[in-house]
Scaffold this active site. Structure first.
Site, PDB file in Angstrom:
ATOM      1  N   SER A  50       0.811  -1.222   0.000  1.00  0.00           N
ATOM      2  CA  SER A  50       0.000   0.000   0.000  1.00  0.00           C
ATOM      3  C   SER A  50       0.846   1.276   0.000  1.00  0.00           C
ATOM      4  O   SER A  50       0.529   2.214  -0.748  1.00  0.00           O
ATOM      5  CB  SER A  50      -0.966  -0.005   1.184  1.00  0.00           C
ATOM      6  OG  SER A  50      -1.956  -0.991   1.013  1.00  0.00           O
ATOM      7  N   THR A  62      -5.903  -3.566   6.964  1.00  0.00           N
ATOM      8  CA  THR A  62      -5.840  -4.946   6.511  1.00  0.00           C
ATOM      9  C   THR A  62      -6.090  -5.852   7.717  1.00  0.00           C
ATOM     10  O   THR A  62      -6.435  -5.372   8.796  1.00  0.00           O
ATOM     11  CB  THR A  62      -4.489  -5.216   5.821  1.00  0.00           C
ATOM     12  OG1 THR A  62      -4.507  -6.538   5.271  1.00  0.00           O
ATOM     13  CG2 THR A  62      -3.323  -5.046   6.764  1.00  0.00           C
ATOM     14  N   LYS A  82     -10.244  -5.259   9.959  1.00  0.00           N
ATOM     15  CA  LYS A  82     -11.359  -4.796   9.133  1.00  0.00           C
ATOM     16  C   LYS A  82     -12.705  -4.803   9.867  1.00  0.00           C
ATOM     17  O   LYS A  82     -13.596  -4.032   9.525  1.00  0.00           O
ATOM     18  CB  LYS A  82     -11.456  -5.625   7.850  1.00  0.00           C
ATOM     19  CG  LYS A  82     -10.263  -5.422   6.919  1.00  0.00           C
ATOM     20  CD  LYS A  82     -10.423  -6.190   5.613  1.00  0.00           C
ATOM     21  CE  LYS A  82      -9.217  -5.989   4.701  1.00  0.00           C
ATOM     22  NZ  LYS A  82      -9.384  -6.690   3.410  1.00  0.00           N
ATOM     23  N   ASP A  99     -12.568  -2.892  -1.265  1.00  0.00           N
ATOM     24  CA  ASP A  99     -12.257  -4.210  -1.812  1.00  0.00           C
ATOM     25  C   ASP A  99     -13.343  -4.666  -2.790  1.00  0.00           C
ATOM     26  O   ASP A  99     -13.031  -5.228  -3.849  1.00  0.00           O
ATOM     27  CB  ASP A  99     -12.144  -5.242  -0.691  1.00  0.00           C
ATOM     28  CG  ASP A  99     -10.871  -5.095   0.127  1.00  0.00           C
ATOM     29  OD1 ASP A  99      -9.855  -4.627  -0.430  1.00  0.00           O
ATOM     30  OD2 ASP A  99     -10.881  -5.453   1.320  1.00  0.00           O
TER      31      ASP A  99
END
Length: 279
Positions: free
Chosen positions: A23, A68, A72, A109
């Site tokens: 990321s 991550t 979440k 996502d």
């Protein structure tokens, strides 16, 4: 709206483990391309127990966070509101800090999966198969709710996992049938196969790839290609990779955090490919 692009802003990815995360590479590439010279993006190893205290220390310079595993779901009580998309799977992978101080949880996502498939020409499918039943599988189901018109078959290892996938199907209004992992070779004949399992799990299926495979979406990106993806490509099938997913969901995060659109997809992908090649 996030603060003006000329303001010095911070963003970061949180999780545990986190050292492997691409990321920072993707977001920094976007900042460079967009001319956001005062923006920074870091990574912090944070577990569920440490998440509340991390939030307490955040100042007004923060624009957003990427989350991550295993954060979440743990982050949901810490935000002021969550998007419909995030609520649909009880998973937040993006937090945007609004100018009024509100913490807004979102999930990129799911639309990232849809965008990655669309980039490869997959707008709609009549049926699909999912390998696995973890958190990524529920996001895959949510993505399929947008593009699949028929049945989704989920191949799982236990009845408990099977029950979870059927429950997700009911919640997301997707027709889900579950099958035993021992029969997972049958999944490879579906118009779209989404592999959501950890590295190595699908290696044994590579020898069963049919002569004319359709589309495989393998959410892994390291190591790449997986044995299944390599065999799939060898037989002429279309392959969507985990890097495709990672880049598309990061594009959406950059747009939400910076207020700048469109984010530079190509530059972010090149940065990700370069970083993986260097590993």
């Amino acid at each position: 709206m996030p603060a003006r692009a000329t303001d010095a802003r911070r963003a970061a990815v949180l999780g545990k483990p986190i050292a492997h995360s691409l990321s920072p590479v993707l977001h920094r590439a976007a900042y460079d391309e967009l001319g956001l010279t005062d923006w920074s993006y870091e990574r912090f190893e944070v577990d569920e127990a440490g998440l509340p205290s991390f939030f307490e220390k955040l100042g007004p310079e923060w624009a957003g966070l990427s989350l991550t595993m295993p954060l979440k779901r743990a982050v949901i009580p810490l935000v002021d509101e969550i998007s419909e998309t995030a609520a649909s799977v009880d998973a937040v992978n993006t937090v945007v800090f609004a100018e009024d101080g509100r913490r807004i949880g979102d999930n990129t996502d799911i639309p990232g999966m849809v965008a990655a498939l669309r980039e490869h020409g997959i707008e709609q499918v009549g049926s699909a198969a999912i390998l696995g039943a973890g958190a990524t599988a529920s996001s895959a189901l949510a993505a399929l709710a947008r593009i699949c018109t028929g049945e989704v078959v989920a191949y799982v290892r236990s009845e408990a996992r099977a029950a979870e996938m059927r429950q997700w199907g009911e919640r997301l209004d997707v027709e889900v049938r579950t099958a035993d992992w021992a029969d997972a070779e049958q999944a490879l004949r579906a118009p779209l196969v989404i592999a959501t399992t950890p590295a190595g799990t699908t290696d044994a299926l590579a020898a069963a790839v049919p002569e004319r495979p359709a589309t495989l979406f393998d959410v892994l990106y390291e190591p790449w290609p997986t044995e299944l993806a390599a065999r799939w490509s060898m037989f002429g099938g279309a392959v969507v990779s985990g890097l495709d997913l990672l880049v598309h969901q990061a594009v959406l995060q950059v747009e939400r955090m910076t207020g700048r659109s469109p984010a530079p997809l190509d530059a972010m992908r090149r940065a990700g490919e370069k970083a993986l090649a260097a590993r």
